[in-house]
Design a protein around this motif. Sequence first.
Motif, PDB file in Angstrom:
ATOM      1  N   SER A  63       0.844  -1.186   0.000  1.00 42.64           N
ATOM      2  CA  SER A  63       0.000   0.000   0.000  1.00 42.64           C
ATOM      3  C   SER A  63       0.888   1.248   0.000  1.00 42.64           C
ATOM      4  O   SER A  63       1.797   1.365   0.832  1.00 42.64           O
ATOM      5  N   GLY A  64       0.668   2.134  -0.947  1.00 43.86           N
ATOM      6  CA  GLY A  64       1.471   3.353  -1.028  1.00 43.86           C
ATOM      7  C   GLY A  64       2.632   3.248  -2.002  1.00 43.86           C
ATOM      8  O   GLY A  64       3.352   4.221  -2.216  1.00 43.86           O
ATOM      9  N   LYS A  85       0.758   1.938  -7.061  1.00 42.65           N
ATOM     10  CA  LYS A  85       0.012   1.148  -8.060  1.00 42.65           C
ATOM     11  C   LYS A  85      -1.069   2.006  -8.754  1.00 42.65           C
ATOM     12  O   LYS A  85      -1.142   2.045  -9.971  1.00 42.65           O
ATOM     13  N   SER A  86      -1.898   2.672  -7.941  1.00 51.40           N
ATOM     14  CA  SER A  86      -2.989   3.466  -8.528  1.00 51.40           C
ATOM     15  C   SER A  86      -2.441   4.591  -9.392  1.00 51.40           C
ATOM     16  O   SER A  86      -2.986   4.881 -10.463  1.00 51.40           O
ATOM     17  N   THR A  87      -1.364   5.228  -8.930  1.00 48.22           N
ATOM     18  CA  THR A  87      -0.770   6.338  -9.679  1.00 48.22           C
ATOM     19  C   THR A  87      -0.300   5.854 -11.056  1.00 48.22           C
ATOM     20  O   THR A  87      -0.576   6.485 -12.078  1.00 48.22           O
ATOM     21  N   ARG A  89      -0.141  11.345   1.745  1.00 50.80           N
ATOM     22  CA  ARG A  89      -1.436  11.066   1.095  1.00 50.80           C
ATOM     23  C   ARG A  89      -2.598  11.415   2.026  1.00 50.80           C
ATOM     24  O   ARG A  89      -3.713  11.625   1.586  1.00 50.80           O
ATOM     25  N   ASN A 131       9.489   2.153  -7.820  1.00 53.08           N
ATOM     26  CA  ASN A 131       8.860   3.448  -8.066  1.00 53.08           C
ATOM     27  C   ASN A 131       9.543   4.534  -7.243  1.00 53.08           C
ATOM     28  O   ASN A 131       9.067   4.945  -6.199  1.00 53.08           O
TER      29      ASN A 131
HETATM   30  N1  LIG Z   1       7.198   8.131  -7.762  1.00 47.48           N
HETATM   31  C1  LIG Z   1       6.513   8.822  -6.845  1.00 47.48           C
HETATM   32  N2  LIG Z   1       7.083   9.877  -6.252  1.00 47.48           N
HETATM   33  C2  LIG Z   1       6.414  10.582  -5.296  1.00 47.48           C
HETATM   34  N3  LIG Z   1       5.163  10.312  -4.870  1.00 47.48           N
HETATM   35  C3  LIG Z   1       4.550   9.246  -5.426  1.00 47.48           C
HETATM   36  C4  LIG Z   1       5.177   8.450  -6.453  1.00 47.48           C
HETATM   37  N4  LIG Z   1       4.325   7.480  -6.797  1.00 47.48           N
HETATM   38  C5  LIG Z   1       3.219   7.655  -6.064  1.00 47.48           C
HETATM   39  N5  LIG Z   1       3.341   8.711  -5.244  1.00 47.48           N
HETATM   40  C6  LIG Z   1       2.368   9.212  -4.244  1.00 47.48           C
HETATM   41  O1  LIG Z   1       2.379   8.241  -3.200  1.00 47.48           O
HETATM   42  C7  LIG Z   1       1.072   8.060  -2.683  1.00 47.48           C
HETATM   43  C8  LIG Z   1       0.720   6.575  -2.777  1.00 47.48           C
HETATM   44  O2  LIG Z   1       0.529   6.223  -4.129  1.00 47.48           O
HETATM   45  P1  LIG Z   1      -0.733   5.356  -4.592  1.00 47.48           P
HETATM   46  O3  LIG Z   1      -1.957   5.841  -3.906  1.00 47.48           O
HETATM   47  O4  LIG Z   1      -0.704   5.321  -6.076  1.00 47.48           O
HETATM   48  O5  LIG Z   1      -0.298   3.940  -3.979  1.00 47.48           O
HETATM   49  P2  LIG Z   1      -1.050   2.526  -4.028  1.00 47.48           P
HETATM   50  O6  LIG Z   1       0.025   1.508  -4.183  1.00 47.48           O
HETATM   51  O7  LIG Z   1      -2.106   2.549  -5.078  1.00 47.48           O
HETATM   52  O8  LIG Z   1      -1.687   2.450  -2.573  1.00 47.48           O
HETATM   53  P3  LIG Z   1      -2.972   1.596  -2.037  1.00 47.48           P
HETATM   54  O9  LIG Z   1      -2.615   0.153  -2.216  1.00 47.48           O
HETATM   55  O10 LIG Z   1      -3.063   2.008  -0.593  1.00 47.48           O
HETATM   56  O11 LIG Z   1      -4.159   2.019  -2.852  1.00 47.48           O
HETATM   57  C9  LIG Z   1       0.136   8.955  -3.486  1.00 47.48           C
HETATM   58  O12 LIG Z   1      -0.124  10.118  -2.752  1.00 47.48           O
HETATM   59  C10 LIG Z   1       0.935   9.258  -4.763  1.00 47.48           C
HETATM   60  O13 LIG Z   1       0.613  10.520  -5.287  1.00 47.48           O
END
Ligand SMILES: Nc1ncnc2c1ncn2[C@@H]1O[C@H](COP(=O)(O)OP(=O)(O)OP(=O)(O)O)[C@@H](O)[C@H]1O
Length: 222
Positions: A25-26, A29-31, A149, A183
């Motif tokens: 988580s974090g 993935k979603s980004t 976030r 990432n």
């Molecule tokens: N390469 C990056 N550099 C800086 N910030 C990032 C980067 N990639 C993602 N983020 C930021 O980190 C946070 C977590 O990213 P994201 O929500 O896409 O994660 P996730 O893996 O989808 O999490 P979850 O499983 O909880 O949904 C977001 O606020 C996003 O904007």
Amino acid sequence: MTSVLRHLSQMALKSLRPIVLCGPSGSGKSTLLQRMMREYPDTFGFSVSHTTRKPRPGEVDGVHYHFTTKDQMLEAIRAGRFLEHATFSGNTYGTSKAAVEDVKKAGKICVLDIDTQGVKQVKQTDLNPWLIFIEPPSLEVLEARLRARKTETEDSLAQRLNVAREEMEYGKTSGNFHVIITNDDLDEAYDKLKKFLEENVFEKKYRTVLYPGGRFYSKTVR
Ligand SMILES: Nc1ncnc2c1ncn2[C@@H]1O[C@H](COP(=O)(O)OP(=O)(O)OP(=O)(O)O)[C@@H](O)[C@H]1O
């Protein structure tokens, strides 16, 4: 003959093999998925998950989730109709085989955003997806991103970081994923994802080569 050849040379083969994006988580993935969907809006589709939790205002059955009962879901799981499932805070969530089939029927590559427990379950099925692991540069950076976030309480943050340690170990174990993407810089991570998709997932076009004497064969080109 010429028209047949022209047709064959334009034919494209798309296996529609699903892709799995997994990572703590974090990890982003979603980004990354958002960017991917923006760049390739017609190529990928998400399967609609099932859940036993009650719909929230505005959530539509069959669109946001397939809302179901505990009994019905349990029965379907027992009958082998789910690829993966998990229970969080008393509610069960899962991906049915039919939901993935629906995406395929629409001519799209199904994208699954699941955790490592889900990946372990999917590996026991015949889904055979491309497995992509997204890792953060470090647990410290992961924590900073989750804090920024502003979606977590101190408790849920601690819980996510604990799980993240285990997930990173599983993700980095050789043979568990087809590709591991760190990432750190978002553009670089996205480029790596795109390169993997281009090399493995996107349609491979067939070029028909005509031999003297009228025989021809099809050759895969990228
Ligand atoms: N390469 C990056 N550099 C800086 N910030 C990032 C980067 N990639 C993602 N983020 C930021 O980190 C946070 C977590 O990213 P994201 O929500 O896409 O994660 P996730 O893996 O989808 O999490 P979850 O499983 O909880 O949904 C977001 O606020 C996003 O904007």
